[in-house]
Design a protein around this motif. Structure first.
Motif, mmCIF file in Angstrom:
data_model
loop_
_atom_site.group_PDB
_atom_site.id
_atom_site.type_symbol
_atom_site.label_atom_id
_atom_site.label_comp_id
_atom_site.label_asym_id
_atom_site.label_seq_id
_atom_site.Cartn_x
_atom_site.Cartn_y
_atom_site.Cartn_z
ATOM 1 N N GLU A 43 0.840 -1.206 0.000
ATOM 2 C CA GLU A 43 0.000 0.000 0.000
ATOM 3 C C GLU A 43 0.870 1.249 0.000
ATOM 4 O O GLU A 43 0.608 2.200 -0.728
ATOM 5 N N PHE A 102 0.677 0.850 -4.167
ATOM 6 C CA PHE A 102 -0.709 1.258 -4.436
ATOM 7 C C PHE A 102 -0.924 2.735 -4.114
ATOM 8 O O PHE A 102 -1.872 3.341 -4.599
ATOM 9 N N ASP A 162 -3.061 3.265 -7.242
ATOM 10 C CA ASP A 162 -4.479 3.555 -6.975
ATOM 11 C C ASP A 162 -4.860 4.928 -7.508
ATOM 12 O O ASP A 162 -5.945 5.125 -8.052
ATOM 13 N N THR A 187 -7.647 4.879 -10.166
ATOM 14 C CA THR A 187 -8.976 5.159 -9.595
ATOM 15 C C THR A 187 -9.145 6.631 -9.244
ATOM 16 O O THR A 187 -10.229 7.060 -8.873
ATOM 17 N N ARG A 214 -7.938 7.970 -6.624
ATOM 18 C CA ARG A 214 -7.982 8.137 -5.163
ATOM 19 C C ARG A 214 -6.767 7.515 -4.478
ATOM 20 O O ARG A 214 -6.295 6.454 -4.879
ATOM 21 N N TYR A 215 -6.315 8.181 -3.427
ATOM 22 C CA TYR A 215 -5.246 7.618 -2.600
ATOM 23 C C TYR A 215 -5.803 6.486 -1.744
ATOM 24 O O TYR A 215 -6.967 6.562 -1.317
ATOM 25 N N PRO A 216 -4.975 5.484 -1.432
ATOM 26 C CA PRO A 216 -5.455 4.465 -0.493
ATOM 27 C C PRO A 216 -5.701 5.118 0.880
ATOM 28 O O PRO A 216 -4.844 5.826 1.402
ATOM 29 N N ARG A 220 -6.829 -5.765 -9.463
ATOM 30 C CA ARG A 220 -7.097 -4.534 -8.726
ATOM 31 C C ARG A 220 -7.680 -3.430 -9.609
ATOM 32 O O ARG A 220 -8.502 -2.644 -9.160
ATOM 33 N N TYR A 221 -7.262 -3.371 -10.880
ATOM 34 C CA TYR A 221 -7.637 -2.223 -11.722
ATOM 35 C C TYR A 221 -8.334 -2.564 -13.030
ATOM 36 O O TYR A 221 -8.884 -1.670 -13.680
#
Ligand code: BG6
Length: 476
Positions: free
Chosen positions: A246, A250, A254, A258, A260-262, A368-369
């Motif tokens: 993470e 990610f 991420d 997406t 967005r931050y995790p 994940r994506y």
């Protein structure tokens, strides 16, 4: 390998490079100075103080190099454009000579049916922007980077179908602002997370501009992703694996995929007062800059145990590592401790050799994506020996072959892979390791002490990859 799906006919069999590492001609045709041109002139920054003033002289030899690519049979070639050739001062009036150079290179590639894959930014920021406003630490760069990229889209998108926005943001930001081993040589985690957020905005802004402009083709960032493994099934070590991925992977992927931050990482950074300022408008921009593909630069994996040190400081443990890819026992307090993987061998630069790791990386990105992947870098840096005009590099052939077999397996699993660019086509300058760490299919006769002849020699791996491409991967 009858159980494996064959590679699709459209698979982009490629190889890669970056401007600073090959071009040389660092002051020719009105090119401006970049932060790397300046950084390498400071003492103790690179191996034996090696610089890229001449590099492998690709600027003057690009026709010879492209002819070699054609002889090998490459279907694609990834290269980067030096921002300071297009805008010597980072902004203002575009430099026609710079545009012309890349235009000729693209035409030369297309004449041989080689698909150009253009990296917009591979670390060589115009020094003028560093001096004017601190480069990646100012939000002004979002506009300037978008303007620079838009000139490239306007000039080349009639001929270019694949664009890479930022190369390895995780590497140039952490090395530039945390480890201090890349320009601008800062060691400050708060500044690192702030600069990183601005780089995210710049990346999203360029992707958004590409989509809004209606250019044909596809765009995505290249990211240095090597999965982390838990040392064993101790649940604490499994948790350490999650924390590590993470924070180190990610935290970027991420955002790209997406917008967005995790949440977990951001929560910790907020507690430590290290979190970047993210406005509502920033969030919208990030969400509107989702790429068409993820560019994967894969070299190695890490293996972790739980950390027993409880004082997380946000420096990601890198202050005691000093070097990308080190397998030394580094610790990120409260996150993880990097340990040796008993199943894996290492290169002469201590990078683990892990072909299955690339399949795991591809599977992770897919699950994940759900984005296609373009493998934008993968390869082996080694000492090669030129003997009687020949270079025998069976270790490189073995490395590439095993990785390509795992890529084929990942595709058979269901991952969409657009193509594969080995790192690198010719030998080139390794940012911190000089010319001794060679990656190419083509040997270049030079080293740290002398430019020698700069002549090109085909390695055994050149002929091997030629057969792989000729048979569209059946030879693997
Ligand atoms: C990647 C970079 O990090 O790894 C390349 O995108 C680089 O530019 C490559 O050369 C290999 O790293 P190194 O340190 O072995 O040259």
């Amino acid at each position: 390998h009858s159980e494996l799906d064959p590679f699709p006919k459209t698979f982009l069999w490629g190889s890669a490079s970056a401007a600073y590492q090959i071009e040389g001609a660092y002051q020719e045709d009105e090119k401006g100075i970049s932060v790397w041109d300046t950084f390498v002139k400071q003492p103790n920054t690179t191996f034996k103080n090696t610089d890229g003033d001449v590099a492998v002289d690709h600027y003057h030899r690009f026709k010879e190099d492209v002819a070699l690519m054609a002889e090998l049979g490459l279907k694609a070639y990834r290269f980067s454009i030096a921002w300071s050739r297009i805008f010597p001062n980072g902004k203002g009036q575009a430099n026609q000579a710079g545009l012309d150079f890349y235009s000729q290179l693209i035409d030369e590639l297309l004449a041989y049916n080689i698909e150009p894959i253009v990296t917009i930014y591979h670390w060589d920021l115009p020094q003028a922007l560093q001096d004017q406003y601190g480069g990646w630490e100012s939000r002004q760069i979002v506009e300037d980077f978008t303007r620079y990229a838009t000139i490239l889209f306007d000039t080349f998108s009639d001929r270019v179908n694949y664009w890479v926005s930022l190369n390895e943001q995780n590497v140039f930001i952490t090395h530039g602002y945390l480890l201090g081993t890349h320009p601008p040589g800062v060691r400050d985690s708060k500044r690192m997370f702030a600069a990183n957020h601005i780089a995210n905005l710049a990346n999203a802004s360029v992707i958004k501009a590409f989509k809004k402009g209606g250019y044909k083709g596809q765009i995505g960032p290249s990211f240095n992703y090597g999965p982390s493994y838990a040392f064993d099934s101790d649940p604490l070590n499994v948790l350490a694996k999650i924390d590590t991925e993470e924070l180190m992977s990610f935290f970027w992927l991420d955002v790209y995929a997406t917008g967005r931050y995790p949440r977990t990482v951001m929560k910790q950074l907020e507690k430590l007062k290290l979190a970047p300022v993210v406005t509502e408008a920033d969030q919208q921009l990030l969400a509107s800059g989702i790429p068409d593909f993820i560019g994967l630069n894969y070299y190695q994996t890490a293996t972790v145990k739980a950390s027993t040190n409880d004082s997380f400081s946000g420096d990601m443990g890198m202050n005691n590592s000093g070097k990308k890819g080190t397998s030394k026992e580094i610790e990120i307090p409260r996150v993880s401790k990097f340990v040796k993987n008993p199943y894996l061998e290492q290169t002469n630069w201590d990078w683990t050799i892990d072909p299955i790791g690339i399949r795991i990386a591809l599977r992770t990105i897919e699950s994940r994506y759900r984005l296609p992947v373009l493998i934008t870098e993968n390869g082996l840096g080694e000492y090669d020996k030129l003997e009687h005009g020949e270079i025998h590099d069976p270790y490189r052939i073995e490395y590439l072959q095993k990785h390509l077999q795992e890529i084929q397996a990942a595709m058979t699993d269901g991952v969409q892979v657009l193509g594969y660019c080995s790192w690198s086509f010719t030998d080139l300058l390794s940012w911190l390791n000089g010319y001794q760490k060679r990656y190419g299919f083509v040997y270049v006769d030079r080293d740290e002490t002398s430019e020698r002849t700069l002549n090109r020699y085909k390695k055994d791996s050149f002929y091997w990859y030629q057969k792989v491409i000729q048979t569209n991967g059946d030879y693997l």
